[in-house]
Design an enzyme around this catalytic site. Sequence first.
Site, mmCIF file in Angstrom:
data_model
loop_
_atom_site.group_PDB
_atom_site.id
_atom_site.type_symbol
_atom_site.label_atom_id
_atom_site.label_comp_id
_atom_site.label_asym_id
_atom_site.label_seq_id
_atom_site.Cartn_x
_atom_site.Cartn_y
_atom_site.Cartn_z
ATOM 1 N N ASP A 62 0.849 -1.191 0.000
ATOM 2 C CA ASP A 62 0.000 0.000 0.000
ATOM 3 C C ASP A 62 0.880 1.234 0.000
ATOM 4 O OD1 ASP A 62 -2.369 1.410 -0.117
ATOM 5 O OD2 ASP A 62 -2.753 1.329 2.031
ATOM 6 N N GLY A 63 0.396 2.282 -0.642
ATOM 7 C CA GLY A 63 1.061 3.567 -0.638
ATOM 8 C C GLY A 63 0.184 4.592 0.054
ATOM 9 N N GLU A 113 2.350 3.805 -4.225
ATOM 10 C CA GLU A 113 1.750 2.504 -4.556
ATOM 11 C C GLU A 113 2.726 1.666 -5.384
ATOM 12 O OE1 GLU A 113 -1.004 1.325 -3.334
ATOM 13 O OE2 GLU A 113 -2.304 3.023 -2.878
ATOM 14 N N ASP A 121 -4.340 -2.303 -3.209
ATOM 15 C CA ASP A 121 -5.646 -1.648 -3.288
ATOM 16 C C ASP A 121 -5.640 -0.545 -4.346
ATOM 17 O OD1 ASP A 121 -4.333 0.478 -2.052
ATOM 18 O OD2 ASP A 121 -5.338 0.211 -0.132
ATOM 19 N N HIS A 143 -9.556 -0.490 2.848
ATOM 20 C CA HIS A 143 -10.318 -0.249 4.080
ATOM 21 C C HIS A 143 -11.569 -1.131 4.173
ATOM 22 C CE1 HIS A 143 -7.560 3.062 4.419
ATOM 23 N NE2 HIS A 143 -7.973 3.509 3.255
ATOM 24 N N ASP A 189 -1.399 -0.260 5.037
ATOM 25 C CA ASP A 189 -1.882 1.107 5.120
ATOM 26 C C ASP A 189 -1.303 1.801 6.348
ATOM 27 O OD1 ASP A 189 -3.844 3.277 4.276
ATOM 28 O OD2 ASP A 189 -4.549 2.853 6.311
#
Length: 169
Positions: free
Chosen positions: A12-13, A50, A72, A127, A137
């Site tokens: 995740d970024g 990302e 994501d 999320h 995250d």
Amino acid sequence: MSELKNVTIYTDGSCIGNPGPGGYGVVLLFGNHRKELSGGFRMTTNNRMEIMAAIVGLESLKDTCRVTLYTDSQYLANAIMQGWAQRWRANGWMRNKKEKAINPDLWDRLLKLCDRHEVEFVWVKAHAGNRENERCDQLGREAASRSNLPPDPGYEAGLAKDQTWARLF
């Protein structure tokens, strides 16, 4: 020839503002082994983070592996799995006849890693309660919040200028 190891990577970024301070988080899983990685830059974009998360995860593998990489970011997953990034590279880092590709420095690094490993990118909803995605995250947000972050050379060189297009994904 030995069988490839099956590795699962979650990435995740994160960016505080876009552009702004950014970070990435990575969780690598292999059998009973787990490794977490994170880092950040003082000024960057969410999309760069990302892509960077995927690069860091793949670069950390010592051997050639079969990888399932969860992200994501539809931008990241689609750019690889639908061949966009490969086309941009083949066209001299142009998206079409008029527009330059965004983040070519990172896409080039990522494509070289995808040539080394067997990588399948899988999109997961952000999320939505996926434990490892939530951990990535958290790692990315914490990294983006650190003080004294280094510069993102690609961002500062102007390789991510078209933020309007980049924010669509």
